[in-house]
Scaffold this motif. Structure first.
Motif, PDB file in Angstrom:
ATOM      1  N   ILE A 240      -3.350   9.352 -12.936  1.00  0.00           N
ATOM      2  CA  ILE A 240      -1.929   9.110 -13.168  1.00  0.00           C
ATOM      3  C   ILE A 240      -1.173   9.570 -11.916  1.00  0.00           C
ATOM      4  O   ILE A 240      -1.337  10.704 -11.468  1.00  0.00           O
ATOM      5  CB  ILE A 240      -1.391   9.856 -14.397  1.00  0.00           C
ATOM      6  CG1 ILE A 240      -2.242   9.556 -15.633  1.00  0.00           C
ATOM      7  CG2 ILE A 240       0.068   9.473 -14.648  1.00  0.00           C
ATOM      8  CD1 ILE A 240      -1.783  10.310 -16.882  1.00  0.00           C
ATOM      9  N   ILE A 241      -0.358   8.699 -11.371  1.00  0.00           N
ATOM     10  CA  ILE A 241       0.435   9.005 -10.181  1.00  0.00           C
ATOM     11  C   ILE A 241       1.657   9.822 -10.579  1.00  0.00           C
ATOM     12  O   ILE A 241       2.316   9.544 -11.579  1.00  0.00           O
ATOM     13  CB  ILE A 241       0.892   7.704  -9.490  1.00  0.00           C
ATOM     14  CG1 ILE A 241      -0.306   6.920  -8.963  1.00  0.00           C
ATOM     15  CG2 ILE A 241       1.883   7.990  -8.371  1.00  0.00           C
ATOM     16  CD1 ILE A 241       0.035   5.518  -8.499  1.00  0.00           C
ATOM     17  N   ALA A 242       1.960  10.840  -9.782  1.00  0.00           N
ATOM     18  CA  ALA A 242       3.185  11.620  -9.956  1.00  0.00           C
ATOM     19  C   ALA A 242       4.245  11.087  -8.995  1.00  0.00           C
ATOM     20  O   ALA A 242       4.026  11.015  -7.790  1.00  0.00           O
ATOM     21  CB  ALA A 242       2.911  13.092  -9.671  1.00  0.00           C
ATOM     22  N   ASP A 243       5.403  10.723  -9.541  1.00  0.00           N
ATOM     23  CA  ASP A 243       6.492  10.171  -8.724  1.00  0.00           C
ATOM     24  C   ASP A 243       7.815  10.840  -9.096  1.00  0.00           C
ATOM     25  O   ASP A 243       8.781  10.177  -9.487  1.00  0.00           O
ATOM     26  CB  ASP A 243       6.567   8.652  -8.949  1.00  0.00           C
ATOM     27  CG  ASP A 243       7.554   7.953  -8.031  1.00  0.00           C
ATOM     28  OD1 ASP A 243       7.749   8.431  -6.894  1.00  0.00           O
ATOM     29  OD2 ASP A 243       8.127   6.931  -8.448  1.00  0.00           O
ATOM     30  N   PRO A 244       7.877  12.188  -8.976  1.00  0.00           N
ATOM     31  CA  PRO A 244       9.058  12.916  -9.448  1.00  0.00           C
ATOM     32  C   PRO A 244      10.348  12.564  -8.709  1.00  0.00           C
ATOM     33  O   PRO A 244      11.441  12.697  -9.269  1.00  0.00           O
ATOM     34  CB  PRO A 244       8.678  14.388  -9.239  1.00  0.00           C
ATOM     35  CG  PRO A 244       7.617  14.363  -8.190  1.00  0.00           C
ATOM     36  CD  PRO A 244       6.855  13.104  -8.435  1.00  0.00           C
TER      37      PRO A 244
ATOM     38  N   ASP B 179       0.861  -1.182   0.000  1.00  0.00           N
ATOM     39  CA  ASP B 179       0.000   0.000   0.000  1.00  0.00           C
ATOM     40  C   ASP B 179       0.898   1.234   0.000  1.00  0.00           C
ATOM     41  O   ASP B 179       2.042   1.188   0.475  1.00  0.00           O
ATOM     42  CB  ASP B 179      -0.905  -0.005   1.229  1.00  0.00           C
ATOM     43  CG  ASP B 179      -2.039   1.012   1.119  1.00  0.00           C
ATOM     44  OD1 ASP B 179      -2.289   1.512   0.008  1.00  0.00           O
ATOM     45  OD2 ASP B 179      -2.661   1.301   2.158  1.00  0.00           O
ATOM     46  N   PHE B 180       0.408   2.340  -0.539  1.00  0.00           N
ATOM     47  CA  PHE B 180       1.162   3.590  -0.515  1.00  0.00           C
ATOM     48  C   PHE B 180       0.212   4.752  -0.732  1.00  0.00           C
ATOM     49  O   PHE B 180      -0.911   4.573  -1.202  1.00  0.00           O
ATOM     50  CB  PHE B 180       2.260   3.596  -1.590  1.00  0.00           C
ATOM     51  CG  PHE B 180       1.769   3.383  -3.003  1.00  0.00           C
ATOM     52  CD1 PHE B 180       1.189   4.426  -3.731  1.00  0.00           C
ATOM     53  CD2 PHE B 180       1.894   2.146  -3.621  1.00  0.00           C
ATOM     54  CE1 PHE B 180       0.732   4.246  -5.027  1.00  0.00           C
ATOM     55  CE2 PHE B 180       1.443   1.945  -4.928  1.00  0.00           C
ATOM     56  CZ  PHE B 180       0.875   2.995  -5.634  1.00  0.00           C
ATOM     57  N   GLU B 181       0.669   5.936  -0.371  1.00  0.00           N
ATOM     58  CA  GLU B 181      -0.058   7.165  -0.673  1.00  0.00           C
ATOM     59  C   GLU B 181       0.731   7.947  -1.704  1.00  0.00           C
ATOM     60  O   GLU B 181       1.965   7.928  -1.707  1.00  0.00           O
ATOM     61  CB  GLU B 181      -0.254   8.008   0.592  1.00  0.00           C
ATOM     62  CG  GLU B 181      -1.227   7.390   1.589  1.00  0.00           C
ATOM     63  CD  GLU B 181      -1.607   8.354   2.696  1.00  0.00           C
ATOM     64  OE1 GLU B 181      -1.104   9.502   2.691  1.00  0.00           O
ATOM     65  OE2 GLU B 181      -2.404   7.958   3.562  1.00  0.00           O
ATOM     66  N   ALA B 182       0.025   8.610  -2.610  1.00  0.00           N
ATOM     67  CA  ALA B 182       0.700   9.347  -3.676  1.00  0.00           C
ATOM     68  C   ALA B 182      -0.195  10.455  -4.204  1.00  0.00           C
ATOM     69  O   ALA B 182      -1.423  10.389  -4.106  1.00  0.00           O
ATOM     70  CB  ALA B 182       1.070   8.400  -4.814  1.00  0.00           C
ATOM     71  N   GLU B 183       0.441  11.472  -4.774  1.00  0.00           N
ATOM     72  CA  GLU B 183      -0.282  12.542  -5.459  1.00  0.00           C
ATOM     73  C   GLU B 183      -0.609  12.072  -6.870  1.00  0.00           C
ATOM     74  O   GLU B 183       0.227  11.484  -7.562  1.00  0.00           O
ATOM     75  CB  GLU B 183       0.563  13.808  -5.520  1.00  0.00           C
ATOM     76  CG  GLU B 183       0.891  14.420  -4.160  1.00  0.00           C
ATOM     77  CD  GLU B 183      -0.352  14.871  -3.401  1.00  0.00           C
ATOM     78  OE1 GLU B 183      -1.372  15.188  -4.051  1.00  0.00           O
ATOM     79  OE2 GLU B 183      -0.291  14.904  -2.162  1.00  0.00           O
ATOM     80  N   THR B 184      -1.839  12.338  -7.289  1.00  0.00           N
ATOM     81  CA  THR B 184      -2.274  11.914  -8.617  1.00  0.00           C
ATOM     82  C   THR B 184      -3.067  13.037  -9.283  1.00  0.00           C
ATOM     83  O   THR B 184      -3.317  14.085  -8.674  1.00  0.00           O
ATOM     84  CB  THR B 184      -3.176  10.661  -8.549  1.00  0.00           C
ATOM     85  OG1 THR B 184      -4.505  11.058  -8.147  1.00  0.00           O
ATOM     86  CG2 THR B 184      -2.640   9.643  -7.555  1.00  0.00           C
ATOM     87  N   THR B 185      -3.497  12.774 -10.492  1.00  0.00           N
ATOM     88  CA  THR B 185      -4.284  13.758 -11.234  1.00  0.00           C
ATOM     89  C   THR B 185      -5.685  13.937 -10.659  1.00  0.00           C
ATOM     90  O   THR B 185      -6.417  14.828 -11.092  1.00  0.00           O
ATOM     91  CB  THR B 185      -4.394  13.332 -12.708  1.00  0.00           C
ATOM     92  OG1 THR B 185      -4.793  11.948 -12.779  1.00  0.00           O
ATOM     93  CG2 THR B 185      -3.054  13.502 -13.422  1.00  0.00           C
ATOM     94  N   VAL B 186      -6.080  13.093  -9.701  1.00  0.00           N
ATOM     95  CA  VAL B 186      -7.380  13.266  -9.041  1.00  0.00           C
ATOM     96  C   VAL B 186      -7.207  13.554  -7.554  1.00  0.00           C
ATOM     97  O   VAL B 186      -8.134  13.395  -6.768  1.00  0.00           O
ATOM     98  CB  VAL B 186      -8.278  12.015  -9.239  1.00  0.00           C
ATOM     99  CG1 VAL B 186      -8.597  11.812 -10.706  1.00  0.00           C
ATOM    100  CG2 VAL B 186      -7.642  10.769  -8.629  1.00  0.00           C
TER     101      VAL B 186
END
Length: 224
Positions: free
Chosen positions: A101-105, A12-19
């Motif tokens: 879409i997940i952002a993973d910069p 499991d993980f948390e991430a910033e996405t387009t939503v």
């Protein structure tokens, strides 16, 4: 994926996405999941892939599948690039896609999930994400993983076919042969005895004769 085997719980993980910010397990809920990464936004092969994924999104939805993409680009880049994806599909160039879409910069998730392609680098010489596909079951366990290099575009029809096979074999004691498609006949596993097969498969079992004389190549109609 280092350390993660088929049948193990997908991290499991948390991430910033387009939503907005999501937690993967919460996002999936009780549905199946297809998590797929691409090397970079605004690149030719990735645009064709995401375009095809958008076109096929209704078919995945019919199968109770949540789709979610990932790359090392930012959310603003994802949203702007989405206009190109929709335009590629000859649709109105909006920022809206049928999946986030997940952002993973910082490449945190790409490293954690084993997604980086060491042979493909960006202009700064940093490795980019490969074309990974992870299929996750409603139980949050990994059911399948496929890893393509950045130079090779995926076949989303094949990914849908695999979902069909995984969902069928999750509920019925059968296997799917080479090039199987939904509706084709399936195979009876060797672990099912002849006596049990006659009870489990009321439509009958066809056994192909082989030079070895062994009765292991057994077919039956796809269960409903």
């Amino acid at each position: 994926m280092p350390g993660l085997l088929l049948g193990e719980i997908f991290p499991d993980f948390e991430a910033e996405t387009t939503v907005g910010r999501i937690s993967l397990h919460k996002f999936l809920g009780d549905k199946w999941g297809v998590l797929f990464s691409h090397p970079r936004d605004y690149t030719p092969v990735c645009t064709t892939e995401l375009g095809r994924a958008v076109k096929m999104a209704p078919e995945f939805k019919k199968r109770n599948v949540q789709m979610i993409a990932l790359s090392i680009d930012s959310v603003p880049d994802h949203l702007s690039w989405s206009k190109d994806i929709n335009s590629y599909n000859c649709e109105e160039p909006t920022e809206t896609l049928p999946f986030p879409i997940i952002a993973d910069p910082k490449r945190d998730l790409a490293v954690k999930l084993g997604m980086l392609d060491p042979d493909e680098k960006d202009l700064e010489g940093m490795p980019v994400t490969a074309r990974c596909v992870f299929i996750i079951g409603p139980d949050k366990k990994m059911k399948l993983s496929i890893l393509y290099p950045a130079t090779t575009g995926r076949n989303f029809d094949e990914i849908l076919r695999v979902v069909d096979s995984l969902q069928l074999t999750a509920t019925h004691n059968v296997a799917t042969p080479v090039d199987w498609k939904l509706g084709d006949r399936v195979m009876v596993p060797p672990t099912v005895s002849e006596e049990a097969a006659s009870k489990i498969f009321p439509t009958g079992v066809f056994t192909k004769d082989l030079p070895s004389g062994k009765k292991y190549l057994r077919y039956t109609a796809q269960p409903k």
